[in-house]
Design a protein around this motif. Structure first.
Motif, PDB file in Angstrom:
ATOM      1  N   SER A   1       0.832  -1.200   0.000  1.00  0.00           N
ATOM      2  CA  SER A   1       0.000   0.000   0.000  1.00  0.00           C
ATOM      3  C   SER A   1       0.867   1.251   0.000  1.00  0.00           C
ATOM      4  CB  SER A   1      -0.880   0.016   1.258  1.00  0.00           C
ATOM      5  OG  SER A   1      -0.056   0.241   2.407  1.00  0.00           O
ATOM      6  N   ASN A   2       0.202   2.406   0.047  1.00  0.00           N
ATOM      7  CA  ASN A   2       0.920   3.654   0.302  1.00  0.00           C
ATOM      8  C   ASN A   2       1.652   3.574   1.638  1.00  0.00           C
ATOM      9  OD1 ASN A   2      -1.910   3.802   1.409  1.00  0.00           O
ATOM     10  ND2 ASN A   2      -1.090   5.641   2.379  1.00  0.00           N
ATOM     11  N   GLN A   3       2.723   4.326   1.767  1.00  0.00           N
ATOM     12  CA  GLN A   3       3.494   4.357   3.016  1.00  0.00           C
ATOM     13  C   GLN A   3       3.105   5.565   3.856  1.00  0.00           C
ATOM     14  OE1 GLN A   3       7.990   3.646   3.475  1.00  0.00           O
ATOM     15  NE2 GLN A   3       7.819   5.860   3.520  1.00  0.00           N
ATOM     16  N   ILE A   4       3.002   5.380   5.167  1.00  0.00           N
ATOM     17  CA  ILE A   4       2.816   6.494   6.084  1.00  0.00           C
ATOM     18  C   ILE A   4       3.960   6.488   7.087  1.00  0.00           C
ATOM     19  CG2 ILE A   4       0.314   6.557   5.836  1.00  0.00           C
ATOM     20  CD1 ILE A   4       0.099   5.135   8.544  1.00  0.00           C
ATOM     21  N   ILE A   5       4.258   7.650   7.638  1.00  0.00           N
ATOM     22  CA  ILE A   5       5.293   7.797   8.660  1.00  0.00           C
ATOM     23  C   ILE A   5       4.611   8.151   9.978  1.00  0.00           C
ATOM     24  CG2 ILE A   5       7.248   9.195   9.428  1.00  0.00           C
ATOM     25  CD1 ILE A   5       8.113   9.390   6.521  1.00  0.00           C
ATOM     26  N   VAL A   6       4.929   7.413  11.019  1.00  0.00           N
ATOM     27  CA  VAL A   6       4.322   7.601  12.332  1.00  0.00           C
ATOM     28  C   VAL A   6       5.421   7.858  13.350  1.00  0.00           C
ATOM     29  CG1 VAL A   6       3.045   6.476  14.194  1.00  0.00           C
ATOM     30  CG2 VAL A   6       2.310   6.178  11.829  1.00  0.00           C
ATOM     31  N   VAL A   7       5.249   8.872  14.181  1.00  0.00           N
ATOM     32  CA  VAL A   7       6.165   9.159  15.281  1.00  0.00           C
ATOM     33  C   VAL A   7       5.389   9.038  16.585  1.00  0.00           C
ATOM     34  CG1 VAL A   7       7.711  10.824  16.336  1.00  0.00           C
ATOM     35  CG2 VAL A   7       7.558  10.692  13.856  1.00  0.00           C
ATOM     36  N   ALA A   8       5.854   8.186  17.476  1.00  0.00           N
ATOM     37  CA  ALA A   8       5.176   7.996  18.757  1.00  0.00           C
ATOM     38  C   ALA A   8       5.536   9.124  19.717  1.00  0.00           C
ATOM     39  CB  ALA A   8       5.573   6.656  19.375  1.00  0.00           C
ATOM     40  N   PRO A   9       4.566   9.668  20.469  1.00  0.00           N
ATOM     41  CA  PRO A   9       4.890  10.663  21.494  1.00  0.00           C
ATOM     42  C   PRO A   9       5.688  10.027  22.630  1.00  0.00           C
ATOM     43  CG  PRO A   9       2.590  10.028  21.665  1.00  0.00           C
ATOM     44  CD  PRO A   9       3.116   9.379  20.428  1.00  0.00           C
ATOM     45  N   ALA A  10       6.314  10.871  23.437  1.00  0.00           N
ATOM     46  CA  ALA A  10       7.117  10.372  24.552  1.00  0.00           C
ATOM     47  C   ALA A  10       6.234   9.813  25.665  1.00  0.00           C
ATOM     48  CB  ALA A  10       8.017  11.480  25.100  1.00  0.00           C
ATOM     49  N   THR A  11       5.033  10.358  25.807  1.00  0.00           N
ATOM     50  CA  THR A  11       4.144   9.948  26.899  1.00  0.00           C
ATOM     51  C   THR A  11       2.708  10.174  26.470  1.00  0.00           C
ATOM     52  OG1 THR A  11       3.522  10.360  29.205  1.00  0.00           O
ATOM     53  CG2 THR A  11       4.302  12.252  27.938  1.00  0.00           C
ATOM     54  N   ASP A  12       1.783   9.496  27.140  1.00  0.00           N
ATOM     55  CA  ASP A  12       0.360   9.685  26.869  1.00  0.00           C
ATOM     56  C   ASP A  12      -0.317  10.521  27.941  1.00  0.00           C
ATOM     57  OD1 ASP A  12       0.533   8.049  24.597  1.00  0.00           O
ATOM     58  OD2 ASP A  12       0.382   6.267  25.848  1.00  0.00           O
ATOM     59  N   SER A  13       0.452  11.016  28.906  1.00  0.00           N
ATOM     60  CA  SER A  13      -0.108  11.831  29.971  1.00  0.00           C
ATOM     61  C   SER A  13       0.664  13.142  30.047  1.00  0.00           C
ATOM     62  CB  SER A  13      -0.040  11.095  31.312  1.00  0.00           C
ATOM     63  OG  SER A  13       1.298  10.794  31.636  1.00  0.00           O
ATOM     64  N   GLY A  14       0.133  14.089  30.784  1.00  0.00           N
ATOM     65  CA  GLY A  14       0.803  15.376  30.910  1.00  0.00           C
ATOM     66  C   GLY A  14       0.242  16.384  29.931  1.00  0.00           C
ATOM     67  N   PRO A  15       0.748  17.597  29.996  1.00  0.00           N
ATOM     68  CA  PRO A  15       0.176  18.680  29.196  1.00  0.00           C
ATOM     69  C   PRO A  15       0.555  18.638  27.723  1.00  0.00           C
ATOM     70  CG  PRO A  15       2.052  19.487  30.443  1.00  0.00           C
ATOM     71  CD  PRO A  15       1.812  18.066  30.903  1.00  0.00           C
ATOM     72  N   ASP A  16       1.563  17.843  27.328  1.00  0.00           N
ATOM     73  CA  ASP A  16       2.031  17.887  25.939  1.00  0.00           C
ATOM     74  C   ASP A  16       2.304  16.473  25.448  1.00  0.00           C
ATOM     75  OD1 ASP A  16       3.020  18.522  23.472  1.00  0.00           O
ATOM     76  OD2 ASP A  16       4.829  19.514  24.177  1.00  0.00           O
ATOM     77  N   THR A  17       1.453  15.982  24.576  1.00  0.00           N
ATOM     78  CA  THR A  17       1.630  14.647  23.989  1.00  0.00           C
ATOM     79  C   THR A  17       1.733  14.728  22.470  1.00  0.00           C
ATOM     80  OG1 THR A  17      -0.772  14.319  23.874  1.00  0.00           O
ATOM     81  CG2 THR A  17       0.347  13.568  25.876  1.00  0.00           C
ATOM     82  N   VAL A  18       2.064  15.907  21.954  1.00  0.00           N
ATOM     83  CA  VAL A  18       2.137  16.109  20.507  1.00  0.00           C
ATOM     84  C   VAL A  18       3.593  16.331  20.092  1.00  0.00           C
ATOM     85  CG1 VAL A  18       1.384  17.523  18.558  1.00  0.00           C
ATOM     86  CG2 VAL A  18      -0.153  17.152  20.501  1.00  0.00           C
ATOM     87  N   PRO A  19       4.162  15.474  19.233  1.00  0.00           N
ATOM     88  CA  PRO A  19       5.542  15.685  18.777  1.00  0.00           C
ATOM     89  C   PRO A  19       5.673  16.965  17.960  1.00  0.00           C
ATOM     90  CG  PRO A  19       4.851  13.420  18.380  1.00  0.00           C
ATOM     91  CD  PRO A  19       3.622  14.184  18.773  1.00  0.00           C
ATOM     92  N   PRO A  20       6.869  17.561  17.959  1.00  0.00           N
ATOM     93  CA  PRO A  20       7.089  18.737  17.112  1.00  0.00           C
ATOM     94  C   PRO A  20       7.020  18.377  15.634  1.00  0.00           C
ATOM     95  CG  PRO A  20       8.828  18.491  18.776  1.00  0.00           C
ATOM     96  CD  PRO A  20       8.049  17.214  18.766  1.00  0.00           C
TER      97      PRO A  20
END
Length: 564
Positions: free
Chosen positions: A145-164
């Protein structure tokens, strides 16, 4: 939904397989999920993503699955969805998911049944390149299929779970790496620079707080078919971005429009009542040589400032007024006419005089707050300032929000009760003063709004909208939108309206229908998700294009009611 079963691992055969399935020389896009642009290198074990034309006597394999995307990404898992493959000669029996990490020759796979969604296990902050292939009942395998790129966040808790977002425009200029700054929902705190040996080993060379990095001589030599470098952005929560493009160990020519980096470490080395001598760390050139710097200096609480143009230097003296607070920045420009971002601002205050026993201004008073607000009065409060000789009082100013400040009181203590007037701007700040006439840097500004109506609070919004960009690349992006019903009643049929702040255009949307006129967008529920019970949520996603700006919309309304 099926989870991943026991996976399998295999390494690429070097060099025989490299010609067929190399890791990308540059990682396109950034954020959580990226679909590479047409023509990008991708991880594939076949030379073509279109099904081959078999001889008439050969049973046809399945067509490749399509529209692979990540619907949910956590620090330890990603849930994938795709459109089922079209069978060839025989029925589809299962799917193989391939999810190697970027810059690695180890390719983990897992097999799931005849489904179109699955969850696989990943690791925090890692970057994965994911594809899916179908297999039929007689063992034929489809193209990927088409390729996608996924980056996992460092944590699922706390105020910031969105990678730059990813750094961009990485170049190697005479042994120094330069790149354009990454974006982040909170703020990028630094960059990690990696060396890749062209096989399977990536080494963290070092970190940088600016957008440049000097390569050590040892980094450019060693085993491996092709030594390369790439950069990932990092935020305060430990989230890492997808990798930038890669560059070779040999020098490369920067893009013709790459501007200089921002000057750094702006400081004042000498200050008098009428001047300040500034120093800074030179900007790094982009495509062209640094030609000079522009110093901007603005009096506090004033909308008019001045600029001074200097040559390619790292120190300069500017003329100022006594007992005045200024905000100063420095910006570089190059021989090609490009301007850098401004340096971090520097706040300074000049002394009242250069003679006498006291030429040192007081420190700023502490945080300014307001209390006891009525229709006619309010009380300002602050904490004491310090001074080398002694603070004699505090000056309270009212500011009109543009350029006029009015001294309304001089008091000895750390509070003052104001008389409020609805016809004038009620915006205030405070300065400390000593016996020599020196004044401090101002406190923060506060705005005092007298109550004008009922004190009961209006009802809060009955909906909440989360707009999350899952991936972004030059010219395109993928976004997921979630609507939550925060009211106590059920929503039966919904229409969500918002306005793009830039030139974005929706090209494909799923789980809803849409209409777009200019920057105004209207989204309506699909036939199966029009009901949102109290406390429940629905989601939809779309892929779009952009060129000038891809900022997120600021306001949303559901069935005509504003959401938070």
């Amino acid at each position: 939904m099926m989870g991943n079963g026991p996976g399998s691992l295999f390494r690429r055969m070097w060099p025989a397989v490299v010609a067929v399935a190399t890791l990308p020389a540059s990682v396109l896009g950034f954020g959580l999920v990226t679909t590479p642009a047409a023509g990008a290198d991708t991880v594939s074990m076949l030379a073509s993503t279109a099904p081959p034309s078999p001889p008439s006597s050969t049973p046809a394999p399945p067509a490749p699955p399509t529209l692979l995307r990540a619907s949910t990404v956590t620090s330890t898992s990603v849930t994938l969805t795709w459109t089922a493959a079209v069978p060839g000669c025989c029925a589809i029996t299962n799917y193989t998911i391939m999810y190697p990490e970027a810059f690695s020759d180890v390719i983990p796979t897992t097999t799931v049944g005849n489904v179109t969604t699955a969850t696989i296990t990943i690791s925090p902050t890692r970057q994965y390149q994911i594809r899916v292939a179908a297999r039929d009942s007689v063992g034929h395998t489809s193209p990927w299929s088409n390729q996608i790129i996924v980056v996992a966040p460092a944590t699922d808790s706390g105020p910031d779970t969105v990678p730059p977002g990813s750094p961009t425009s990485l170049t190697n200029r005479n042994g120094t790496l330069y790149w354009s700054a990454a974006s982040d929902n909170v703020g990028v705190t630094g960059y990690q620079v990696y060396r890749y040996d062209g096989w399977y080993t990536s080494t963290l060379l070092g970190t940088a707080t600016s957008t440049t990095y000097q390569l050590p001589p040892s980094a450019t030599t060693g085993p491996g078919p092709r030594i390369q470098f790439y950069v990932r952005a990092r935020d305060a929560a430990g989230n890492l971005s997808a990798a930038s493009n890669t560059v070779d160990a040999t020098s490369s020519t920067p893009p013709a429009d790459l501007p200089p980096t921002a000057p750094r470490d702006l400081s004042v080395s000498r200050i008098t009542s009428t001047s300040a001598t500034l120093t800074w760390t030179a900007a790094e050139p982009g495509c062209c040589d640094i030609a000079g710097y522009t110093i901007g200096y603005f009096p506090a609480f004033h909308d008019l400032g001045e600029t001074a143009r200097v040559g390619n230097v790292t120190t300069a003296t500017i003329s100022l007024k006594p007992a005045t607070q200024y905000r100063v920045t420095v910006q570089a420009s190059d021989s090609g006419g490009h301007s850098s971002p401004s340096s971090d601002p520097l706040t300074i205050v000049t002394p009242a005089t250069d003679t006498g026993p006291d030429t040192v201004p007081p420190g700023a008073p502490g945080t300014l707050t307001v209390s006891n607000v009525t229709t006619a009065s309010a009380t300002l409060n602050w904490t004491p300032a310090t001074d080398n000789v002694g603070v004699t009082g505090y000056q309270v100013y009212r500011w009109d929000g543009s350029f006029n400040s009015t001294l309304v009181a001089t008091v000895p203590g750390t509070s003052h009760t104001l008389s409020l007037a609805p016809s004038v701007p009620n915006r205030y700040y405070v300065k400390a003063r000593d016996a020599a006439g020196n004044v401090s840097i101002a406190t923060n500004e506060v705005r005092v709004d007298p109550p004008t109506g009922p004190t009961t609070s209006p009802p809060g919004p009955s909906c909440a909208v989360t707009y999350q960009k899952q991936s972004e690349w030059s010219g395109g992006f993928v976004t997921n939108v979630t609507i939550r019903n925060t009211a106590t009643t059920t929503v039966d049929g919904w229409t969500l309206a918002f306005t793009f702040p830039g030139d974005q255009r929706i090209s494909t949307l799923w789980s809803a229908t849409y209409a777009q006129s200019g920057s105004a967008v209207t989204i309506r529920n699909a036939g199966w998700n029009g009901t949102i019970t109290a406390g429940a949520s629905v989601s939809f996603g779309f892929q779009g294009t952009w060129s000038g700006s891809n900022a997120s919309p600021a306001d949303f309304s559901l069935n005509g009611t504003p959401c938070r």
